[in-house]
Design a protein around this motif. Structure first.
Motif, PDB file in Angstrom:
ATOM      1  N   VAL A  76       0.836  -1.207   0.000  1.00  0.00           N
ATOM      2  CA  VAL A  76       0.000   0.000   0.000  1.00  0.00           C
ATOM      3  C   VAL A  76       0.871   1.257   0.000  1.00  0.00           C
ATOM      4  CG1 VAL A  76      -1.666   1.330   1.356  1.00  0.00           C
ATOM      5  CG2 VAL A  76      -2.009  -1.119   1.030  1.00  0.00           C
ATOM      6  N   ILE A  77       1.909   1.254   0.814  1.00  0.00           N
ATOM      7  CA  ILE A  77       2.817   2.407   0.859  1.00  0.00           C
ATOM      8  C   ILE A  77       3.480   2.605  -0.505  1.00  0.00           C
ATOM      9  CG2 ILE A  77       5.004   3.251   1.825  1.00  0.00           C
ATOM     10  CD1 ILE A  77       4.136   1.966   4.490  1.00  0.00           C
ATOM     11  N   THR A  78       3.948   1.518  -1.105  1.00  0.00           N
ATOM     12  CA  THR A  78       4.582   1.598  -2.426  1.00  0.00           C
ATOM     13  C   THR A  78       3.596   2.103  -3.474  1.00  0.00           C
ATOM     14  OG1 THR A  78       6.055  -0.226  -1.850  1.00  0.00           O
ATOM     15  CG2 THR A  78       5.820   0.284  -4.188  1.00  0.00           C
ATOM     16  N   ALA A  79       2.372   1.595  -3.465  1.00  0.00           N
ATOM     17  CA  ALA A  79       1.366   2.028  -4.432  1.00  0.00           C
ATOM     18  C   ALA A  79       1.054   3.515  -4.279  1.00  0.00           C
ATOM     19  CB  ALA A  79       0.094   1.195  -4.276  1.00  0.00           C
ATOM     20  N   VAL A  80       0.953   3.987  -3.051  1.00  0.00           N
ATOM     21  CA  VAL A  80       0.681   5.413  -2.815  1.00  0.00           C
ATOM     22  C   VAL A  80       1.839   6.270  -3.315  1.00  0.00           C
ATOM     23  CG1 VAL A  80       0.420   7.147  -0.981  1.00  0.00           C
ATOM     24  CG2 VAL A  80      -0.939   5.058  -0.919  1.00  0.00           C
ATOM     25  N   ILE A  81       3.059   5.848  -3.009  1.00  0.00           N
ATOM     26  CA  ILE A  81       4.228   6.611  -3.452  1.00  0.00           C
ATOM     27  C   ILE A  81       4.304   6.647  -4.975  1.00  0.00           C
ATOM     28  CG2 ILE A  81       6.763   6.588  -3.522  1.00  0.00           C
ATOM     29  CD1 ILE A  81       6.674   5.520  -0.632  1.00  0.00           C
ATOM     30  N   VAL A  82       4.129   5.507  -5.617  1.00  0.00           N
ATOM     31  CA  VAL A  82       4.178   5.460  -7.076  1.00  0.00           C
ATOM     32  C   VAL A  82       3.074   6.316  -7.678  1.00  0.00           C
ATOM     33  CG1 VAL A  82       3.847   3.940  -9.074  1.00  0.00           C
ATOM     34  CG2 VAL A  82       5.367   3.255  -7.228  1.00  0.00           C
ATOM     35  N   TYR A  83       1.870   6.263  -7.107  1.00  0.00           N
ATOM     36  CA  TYR A  83       0.768   7.053  -7.653  1.00  0.00           C
ATOM     37  C   TYR A  83       1.057   8.551  -7.556  1.00  0.00           C
ATOM     38  CZ  TYR A  83      -3.739   9.161  -8.440  1.00  0.00           C
ATOM     39  OH  TYR A  83      -4.742   9.950  -8.930  1.00  0.00           O
ATOM     40  N   PHE A  84       1.440   9.010  -6.373  1.00  0.00           N
ATOM     41  CA  PHE A  84       1.607  10.446  -6.181  1.00  0.00           C
ATOM     42  C   PHE A  84       2.909  11.003  -6.756  1.00  0.00           C
ATOM     43  CE2 PHE A  84      -1.683   9.775  -2.921  1.00  0.00           C
ATOM     44  CZ  PHE A  84      -2.568  10.744  -3.339  1.00  0.00           C
ATOM     45  N   LEU A  85       3.951  10.179  -6.854  1.00  0.00           N
ATOM     46  CA  LEU A  85       5.225  10.687  -7.357  1.00  0.00           C
ATOM     47  C   LEU A  85       5.490  10.356  -8.818  1.00  0.00           C
ATOM     48  CD1 LEU A  85       7.607  10.070  -4.322  1.00  0.00           C
ATOM     49  CD2 LEU A  85       6.370  12.138  -4.937  1.00  0.00           C
ATOM     50  N   PRO A  89       1.884  13.015 -11.566  1.00  0.00           N
ATOM     51  CA  PRO A  89       2.616  14.033 -12.330  1.00  0.00           C
ATOM     52  C   PRO A  89       2.707  13.713 -13.822  1.00  0.00           C
ATOM     53  CG  PRO A  89       3.841  13.468 -10.355  1.00  0.00           C
ATOM     54  CD  PRO A  89       2.703  12.501 -10.458  1.00  0.00           C
ATOM     55  N   THR A  90       2.883  12.435 -14.164  1.00  0.00           N
ATOM     56  CA  THR A  90       2.963  12.059 -15.574  1.00  0.00           C
ATOM     57  C   THR A  90       1.633  12.311 -16.275  1.00  0.00           C
ATOM     58  OG1 THR A  90       4.584  10.363 -15.027  1.00  0.00           O
ATOM     59  CG2 THR A  90       3.509  10.180 -17.156  1.00  0.00           C
ATOM     60  N   THR A  91       0.527  11.983 -15.635  1.00  0.00           N
ATOM     61  CA  THR A  91      -0.790  12.221 -16.214  1.00  0.00           C
ATOM     62  C   THR A  91      -1.022  13.707 -16.449  1.00  0.00           C
ATOM     63  OG1 THR A  91      -1.637  10.259 -15.096  1.00  0.00           O
ATOM     64  CG2 THR A  91      -3.273  11.836 -15.902  1.00  0.00           C
ATOM     65  N   LYS A  92      -0.666  14.526 -15.479  1.00  0.00           N
ATOM     66  CA  LYS A  92      -0.833  15.971 -15.640  1.00  0.00           C
ATOM     67  C   LYS A  92       0.050  16.520 -16.751  1.00  0.00           C
ATOM     68  CE  LYS A  92      -2.426  16.892 -11.013  1.00  0.00           C
ATOM     69  NZ  LYS A  92      -3.515  17.790 -10.890  1.00  0.00           N
ATOM     70  N   LEU A  93       1.269  16.015 -16.877  1.00  0.00           N
ATOM     71  CA  LEU A  93       2.169  16.453 -17.935  1.00  0.00           C
ATOM     72  C   LEU A  93       1.613  16.079 -19.305  1.00  0.00           C
ATOM     73  CD1 LEU A  93       4.936  17.662 -18.736  1.00  0.00           C
ATOM     74  CD2 LEU A  93       5.847  15.341 -18.571  1.00  0.00           C
ATOM     75  N   ILE A  94       1.100  14.867 -19.439  1.00  0.00           N
ATOM     76  CA  ILE A  94       0.525  14.427 -20.716  1.00  0.00           C
ATOM     77  C   ILE A  94      -0.701  15.258 -21.061  1.00  0.00           C
ATOM     78  CG2 ILE A  94      -0.691  12.507 -21.838  1.00  0.00           C
ATOM     79  CD1 ILE A  94       1.294  10.636 -20.389  1.00  0.00           C
ATOM     80  N   GLU A  95      -1.562  15.554 -20.081  1.00  0.00           N
ATOM     81  CA  GLU A  95      -2.736  16.394 -20.326  1.00  0.00           C
ATOM     82  C   GLU A  95      -2.315  17.785 -20.784  1.00  0.00           C
ATOM     83  OE1 GLU A  95      -4.967  16.415 -16.712  1.00  0.00           O
ATOM     84  OE2 GLU A  95      -5.769  14.397 -17.035  1.00  0.00           O
ATOM     85  N   ARG A  96      -1.297  18.341 -20.155  1.00  0.00           N
ATOM     86  CA  ARG A  96      -0.809  19.675 -20.514  1.00  0.00           C
ATOM     87  C   ARG A  96      -0.251  19.672 -21.937  1.00  0.00           C
ATOM     88  NH1 ARG A  96       2.686  21.484 -16.140  1.00  0.00           N
ATOM     89  NH2 ARG A  96       0.702  21.812 -15.112  1.00  0.00           N
ATOM     90  N   MET A  97       0.456  18.618 -22.312  1.00  0.00           N
ATOM     91  CA  MET A  97       1.016  18.527 -23.656  1.00  0.00           C
ATOM     92  C   MET A  97      -0.089  18.337 -24.697  1.00  0.00           C
ATOM     93  SD  MET A  97       4.414  16.272 -22.843  1.00  0.00           S
ATOM     94  CE  MET A  97       4.841  16.037 -24.550  1.00  0.00           C
ATOM     95  N   ASP A  98      -1.130  17.576 -24.358  1.00  0.00           N
ATOM     96  CA  ASP A  98      -2.234  17.358 -25.291  1.00  0.00           C
ATOM     97  C   ASP A  98      -3.015  18.633 -25.546  1.00  0.00           C
ATOM     98  OD1 ASP A  98      -1.626  14.737 -25.733  1.00  0.00           O
ATOM     99  OD2 ASP A  98      -3.136  13.922 -24.368  1.00  0.00           O
TER     100      ASP A  98
END
Length: 137
Positions: A76-85, A89-98
């Motif tokens: 759970v800790i790993t999943a939370v860290i991977v999601y938020f870090l 951020p990758t999803t937001k970057l892709i949305e901004r580029m699109d």
């Protein structure tokens, strides 16, 4: 044997191998981050978070369920860290580029070929088309 060589140096296999190695290194990094920072924070809030010694005995058989509890908490800790870090951020970057991509072509309603957005006639089937509202001004 040459077919096997082609298989080994094919781009997809090499990409997969690189992704696996980077993923393993990243998993180690996240595990160490959780061990170094997150687990001590949990210990500050709720006591020692090492549950590996928890067991239950039924009819003389011992079930070390604490190992599973500890692994679940680490997951759970790993999943939370991977999601938020990584994921967020990758999803937001892709949305901004699109959003920055400009639409320059559209589909002809008659022949389904790609034509410029401002076109009034299809260059392939010569049908008259109405310019769309997406046309840049």
């Amino acid at each position: 044997m040459s077919g096997f060589k082609k298989f080994l140096i094919r781009g997809n296999l090499v990409d997969l191998a690189v992704a696996f190695v980077v993923g393993a290194a990243f998993a180690g990094l996240v595990k160490d981050f959780a061990t170094s920072f997150i687990t001590p924070l949990i210990a500050l809030l709720g006591g020692k978070p090492d549950y590996t010694r928890l067991t239950v005995t039924v009819s003389g058989t011992t079930f070390p369920y604490g190992i599973f509890v500890t692994s679940t908490i680490a997951f759970v800790i790993t999943a939370v860290i991977v999601y938020f870090l990584v994921v967020l951020p990758t999803t937001k970057l892709i949305e901004r580029m699109d959003r920055r991509k400009e639409v320059t072509e559209r589909e002809c309603p008659q022949c389904l070929s790609d034509i410029p957005v401002k076109a009034r006639r299809c260059r392939f089937c010569t049908s008259e088309v109405v310019p769309t509202a997406e046309a840049p001004h």
